[in-house]
Design a protein around this motif. Structure first.
Motif, mmCIF file in Angstrom:
data_model
loop_
_atom_site.group_PDB
_atom_site.id
_atom_site.type_symbol
_atom_site.label_atom_id
_atom_site.label_comp_id
_atom_site.label_asym_id
_atom_site.label_seq_id
_atom_site.Cartn_x
_atom_site.Cartn_y
_atom_site.Cartn_z
ATOM 1 N N ASP A 62 -30.290 9.417 23.279
ATOM 2 C CA ASP A 62 -28.963 9.054 23.923
ATOM 3 C C ASP A 62 -28.157 10.308 23.620
ATOM 4 O OD1 ASP A 62 -29.981 6.684 23.063
ATOM 5 O OD2 ASP A 62 -29.364 6.234 20.927
ATOM 6 N N GLU A 112 -27.801 11.737 27.102
ATOM 7 C CA GLU A 112 -27.317 10.594 27.404
ATOM 8 C C GLU A 112 -26.110 10.531 27.452
ATOM 9 O OE1 GLU A 112 -30.012 7.514 27.507
ATOM 10 O OE2 GLU A 112 -31.387 8.469 28.566
ATOM 11 N N SER A 113 -25.301 11.293 26.390
ATOM 12 C CA SER A 113 -24.049 10.815 25.956
ATOM 13 C C SER A 113 -23.495 12.037 26.362
ATOM 14 C CB SER A 113 -23.751 10.911 24.553
ATOM 15 O OG SER A 113 -24.460 9.624 23.481
ATOM 16 N N GLU A 114 -21.794 11.658 27.252
ATOM 17 C CA GLU A 114 -21.259 12.810 27.284
ATOM 18 C C GLU A 114 -20.286 13.676 26.076
ATOM 19 O OE1 GLU A 114 -17.901 11.763 30.096
ATOM 20 O OE2 GLU A 114 -19.094 10.524 30.988
ATOM 21 N N GLN A 169 -22.035 8.717 16.710
ATOM 22 C CA GLN A 169 -22.419 9.555 16.785
ATOM 23 C C GLN A 169 -23.882 9.392 17.467
ATOM 24 O OE1 GLN A 169 -21.423 12.741 16.964
ATOM 25 N NE2 GLN A 169 -19.232 11.271 16.399
ATOM 26 N N PRO A 170 -24.682 9.215 17.949
ATOM 27 C CA PRO A 170 -26.185 8.592 18.697
ATOM 28 C C PRO A 170 -27.173 9.696 17.109
ATOM 29 C CG PRO A 170 -25.374 10.612 20.082
ATOM 30 C CD PRO A 170 -23.946 10.294 19.416
#
Length: 161
Positions: free
Chosen positions: A17, A20-22, A11-12
């Motif tokens: 982050d 920006e993560s999907e 996990q970010p």
């Protein structure tokens, strides 16, 4: 004793982050801290038996289905952009909230400005409900949403309840 290795998806660890993560979204924490408790308290005063706390999973179910694509695959503008349109059955599957209660919860969220728009959309004879959640609203210290002019959105529950 045998040890099992459990594989977890990494996990970010920071907001940048995460954004920006999907598959991840942020939400306005002030909704949970101030707005939802205020709404639940107001409704309970007028209708003590109401299960108003269901506005929370209902709202998050809608957030989960926002169409974030400004353009369609063919390059044209997407008229569903910013709207959420899960079926009533899908909302029920995710939340367990009876479909008969969806209208009341929608009306409460709309009266408080948490849903900026609610509309019926027709394709032939099929009707769809489109919801436009206020994804990151401004919130006053006393738990009211604030519109673009700086005015508090004060709900009137008389027509709803």
């Amino acid at each position: 004793m045998t040890q099992q290795t459990v594989m977890y998806k990494e996990q970010p660890s920071d907001k940048k982050d995460l954004l920006e993560s999907e598959g991840y979204e942020m939400f306005n924490r002030e909704l949970m801290r101030k707005v939802f408790p205020r709404i639940i308290g107001e409704i309970k005063q007028q209708k003590p038996s109401a299960k108003t706390g269901d506005i929370i999973p209902f709202y998050f179910a809608l957030l989960s289905y926002i169409d974030g694509n400004r353009l369609r695959a063919d390059g044209n503008e997407n008229m569903r952009y910013g709207y959420s349109f899960p079926s009533q059955n899908r909302i029920y599957e995710m939340t367990g909230i009876n479909q008969k209660r969806h209208k009341l919860l929608t009306d409460i969220l709309h009266a408080n400005g948490i849903l900026a728009d609610v509309r019926d959309y027709y394709e032939g004879t099929k009707r769809y409900k489109w919801y436009k959640p206020s994804f990151c609203p401004r919130v006053s210290d006393d738990g009211y949403l604030v519109d673009e002019n700086g005015a508090k959105i004060i709900p009137n529950y008389d027509e709803i309840l």
